[in-house]
Design an enzyme around this catalytic site. Structure first.
Site, PDB file in Angstrom:
ATOM      1  N   SER A 188       0.815  -1.211   0.000  1.00 24.94           N
ATOM      2  CA  SER A 188       0.000   0.000   0.000  1.00 24.94           C
ATOM      3  C   SER A 188       0.853   1.268   0.000  1.00 24.94           C
ATOM      4  O   SER A 188       1.968   1.278   0.509  1.00 24.94           O
ATOM      5  CB  SER A 188      -0.926   0.000   1.221  1.00 24.94           C
ATOM      6  OG  SER A 188      -2.049   0.809   0.962  1.00 24.94           O
ATOM      7  N   GLY A 222      -2.459  -0.354  -4.105  1.00 24.19           N
ATOM      8  CA  GLY A 222      -1.143   0.190  -3.788  1.00 24.19           C
ATOM      9  C   GLY A 222      -0.910   1.580  -4.326  1.00 24.19           C
ATOM     10  O   GLY A 222       0.064   2.236  -3.933  1.00 24.19           O
ATOM     11  N   ARG A 263      -6.893   3.072  -1.230  1.00 27.53           N
ATOM     12  CA  ARG A 263      -6.408   4.353  -0.730  1.00 27.53           C
ATOM     13  C   ARG A 263      -6.455   5.486  -1.762  1.00 27.53           C
ATOM     14  O   ARG A 263      -6.887   6.600  -1.444  1.00 27.53           O
ATOM     15  CB  ARG A 263      -4.960   4.155  -0.272  1.00 27.53           C
ATOM     16  CG  ARG A 263      -4.326   5.371   0.344  1.00 27.53           C
ATOM     17  CD  ARG A 263      -2.828   5.133   0.553  1.00 27.53           C
ATOM     18  NE  ARG A 263      -2.557   3.997   1.414  1.00 27.53           N
ATOM     19  CZ  ARG A 263      -2.581   4.037   2.749  1.00 27.53           C
ATOM     20  NH1 ARG A 263      -2.849   5.168   3.367  1.00 27.53           N
ATOM     21  NH2 ARG A 263      -2.321   2.960   3.454  1.00 27.53           N
ATOM     22  N   CYS A 329      -7.921   6.042  27.803  1.00 29.86           N
ATOM     23  CA  CYS A 329      -7.077   6.138  28.994  1.00 29.86           C
ATOM     24  C   CYS A 329      -5.689   5.545  28.775  1.00 29.86           C
ATOM     25  O   CYS A 329      -4.861   5.564  29.677  1.00 29.86           O
ATOM     26  CB  CYS A 329      -7.760   5.440  30.160  1.00 29.86           C
ATOM     27  SG  CYS A 329      -9.349   6.197  30.516  1.00 29.86           S
ATOM     28  N   TYR A 359      -8.552   3.791   5.432  1.00 34.53           N
ATOM     29  CA  TYR A 359      -8.155   3.046   6.623  1.00 34.53           C
ATOM     30  C   TYR A 359      -8.315   3.873   7.907  1.00 34.53           C
ATOM     31  O   TYR A 359      -7.421   3.946   8.741  1.00 34.53           O
ATOM     32  CB  TYR A 359      -6.713   2.517   6.465  1.00 34.53           C
ATOM     33  CG  TYR A 359      -6.550   1.702   5.209  1.00 34.53           C
ATOM     34  CD1 TYR A 359      -7.157   0.453   5.108  1.00 34.53           C
ATOM     35  CD2 TYR A 359      -5.851   2.195   4.108  1.00 34.53           C
ATOM     36  CE1 TYR A 359      -7.052  -0.292   3.933  1.00 34.53           C
ATOM     37  CE2 TYR A 359      -5.744   1.451   2.943  1.00 34.53           C
ATOM     38  CZ  TYR A 359      -6.349   0.209   2.854  1.00 34.53           C
ATOM     39  OH  TYR A 359      -6.252  -0.523   1.706  1.00 34.53           O
TER      40      TYR A 359
HETATM   41  C1  LIG Z   1      -5.927  -3.855   0.777  1.00 29.85           C
HETATM   42  C2  LIG Z   1      -5.975  -4.422  -0.585  1.00 29.85           C
HETATM   43  C3  LIG Z   1      -6.192  -3.581  -1.683  1.00 29.85           C
HETATM   44  C4  LIG Z   1      -6.244  -2.076  -1.575  1.00 29.85           C
HETATM   45  O1  LIG Z   1      -4.968  -1.581  -1.365  1.00 29.85           O
HETATM   46  P1  LIG Z   1      -4.641  -0.002  -1.415  1.00 29.85           P
HETATM   47  O2  LIG Z   1      -3.210   0.052  -1.058  1.00 29.85           O
HETATM   48  O3  LIG Z   1      -5.532   0.671  -0.432  1.00 29.85           O
HETATM   49  O4  LIG Z   1      -4.890   0.453  -2.809  1.00 29.85           O
HETATM   50  C5  LIG Z   1      -6.318  -4.164  -2.932  1.00 29.85           C
HETATM   51  N1  LIG Z   1      -6.231  -5.508  -3.079  1.00 29.85           N
HETATM   52  C6  LIG Z   1      -6.002  -6.350  -2.046  1.00 29.85           C
HETATM   53  C7  LIG Z   1      -5.917  -7.804  -2.306  1.00 29.85           C
HETATM   54  C8  LIG Z   1      -5.852  -5.832  -0.769  1.00 29.85           C
HETATM   55  O5  LIG Z   1      -5.610  -6.662   0.258  1.00 29.85           O
END
Ligand SMILES: *Cc1c(COP(=O)(O)O)cnc(C)c1O
Length: 388
Positions: A188, A222, A263, A329, A359
């Site tokens: 990511s 990613g 993301r 806390c 997230y």
């Molecule tokens: C979490 C995930 C995504 C999304 O990833 P980003 O980095 O938020 O774009 C896509 N595919 C799989 C298999 C994931 O686990």
């Protein structure tokens, strides 16, 4: 879960503070920005865009993405599949988790009509074929990619087969009468476009070894969000790398090219309106923190833009660094580093934290009874637009 139709609309975040005077954190969703981001991704990606639901599964977010043209969803659990399939009749969900319970596989296949299942191990392939009968299946083999230096999270240490394992899985799935696809995830917030080229080269090796042409090829998520203060290559650079990587492969012209961004679609689309509950010198105590909306700040070295909203009177122009404490806390519930805020920030002021669409609510816990769950829509420009 909040109902999509219970939304409240405001012109801007100040109007939210004015109307609600919230002592609880409020997510401010910018639907226009979200729709524009989704449309742009769809227009530049050379294939089908799946939204990765886990990144932000809020119904308001999903509604905007659907209206913007997202019809395909990367889902990883039965509740995610149910949410998509029961809300959007024209949506297609793909089961992208490499490890699934047997009953979950059966339900996904026969109740929700899911046909795409990811696997990265022989035993999982057997499970999926056993539980579904194997008819009409597209078995998508997840390939492990090298951990890119420039990502925030490694998503390959847990899942993925090596090219030779993946080739064997492709052949095994093919022998059982399934169609076969390939997928990877570079990690990511990847800021190095060449990671996609490297991964596609591994996909090429896998295809050669298997001697089977995939019916789909999924380049994963990613893609980075443009967090303020980070230098992030433009989305086009990633697309160029992907197009070039695809050209080097021998694929059938009918192959479905897929991506699963999370993301990159949603990070900029929400800010969070928090309130200062106490000031002790340079320490502020907020009503949200790492067990709520802001847990990613602990993992990820990003600094979201912040601004103070005060309804009566002006705010000092002098900035000074403050430590932001969360509401629970637990002494760990402190945001890392410091944030530059007006020197006279005080109890009752609101602090808007931007770029928290990814997230955030997805990871929030109910620890100590604090649970951020209020969403509203706003139609102003986000603070990041001014800070960029
Ligand atoms: C979490 C995930 C995504 C999304 O990833 P980003 O980095 O938020 O774009 C896509 N595919 C799989 C298999 C994931 O686990």
């Amino acid at each position: 879960m909040a109902k999509a139709n219970s939304k409240q609309r405001f012109d801007d975040v100040r109007a939210v503070a004015q109307a609600l005077r919230p002592s609880y954190p409020v997510y401010c969703l910018r639907p226009d920005l979200l729709a524009e981001t989704a449309r742009r991704f769809i227009s530049v990606f050379p294939g089908t865009v799946l939204y990765a639901v886990k990144c932000n599964p809020h119904p308001l977010v999903l509604d905007v993405l659907y209206k913007a043209g997202i019809r395909h969803f990367d889902t990883a659990s039965l509740p995610e599949i149910a949410q998509i399939c029961e809300t959007y009749p024209e949506a297609h969900a793909y089961f992208m988790h490499p490890v699934k319970g047997r009953a979950v596989i059966t339900s996904a296949y026969s109740v929700y009509g899911i046909r795409h299942f990811v696997v990265d191990h022989e035993s999982e392939l057997t499970k999926v074929v056993d539980e579904t009968g194997g008819e009409d299946l597209v078995i998508v083999v997840r390939v492990r990619t090298p951990t890119a230096a420039h990502t925030l999270y490694d998503l390959s240490s847990k899942f993925g087969a090596t090219p030779s394992e993946a080739a064997a899985l492709m052949r095994a799935a093919h022998e059982r009468g399934c169609k076969v696809g390939l997928a990877f995830h570079v990690g990511s917030q990847c800021i190095d476009p060449s990671s996609y080229g490297t991964a596609l080269a591994l996909v090429g090796e896998t295809i050669e070894m298997a001697g089977i042409k995939p019916v789909c090829l999924d380049v994963g998520g990613g893609f980075p969000a443009a967090y303020v203060g980070r230098s992030v290559p433009p989305l086009e650079d990633f697309m160029t790398e992907i197009r070039n990587g695809l050209k080097r492969l021998t694929l059938d012209p009918t192959v479905d090219i897929l991506a699963e961004p999370g993301r990159a679609l949603v990070a900029d689309a929400c800010s969070l309106l928090t309130q200062v509950q106490l000031r002790k010198d340079d320490r502020l105590y907020l009503n949200d923190g790492i067990y709520g909306s802001l847990s990613e700040m602990m993992q990820v070295d990003v600094r979201q833009p912040v601004r103070v909203i005060r309804l009566s009177g002006s705010v000092s122009q002098d900035l000074q660094p403050f430590v932001l404490n969360g509401p629970t806390c637990d002494s760990l519930d402190v945001l890392p580093g410091t944030f530059d805020l007006p020197a006279d920030v005080r109890e009752g002021d609101w602090i808007e934290i931007d770029q928290v669409g990814a997230y955030s609510n997805a990871l929030a816990t109910r620890f100590n009874g604090f649970f951020p769950e209020t969403f509203v829509e706003v139609h102003d420009a986000p603070p990041a637009a001014a800070a960029a």
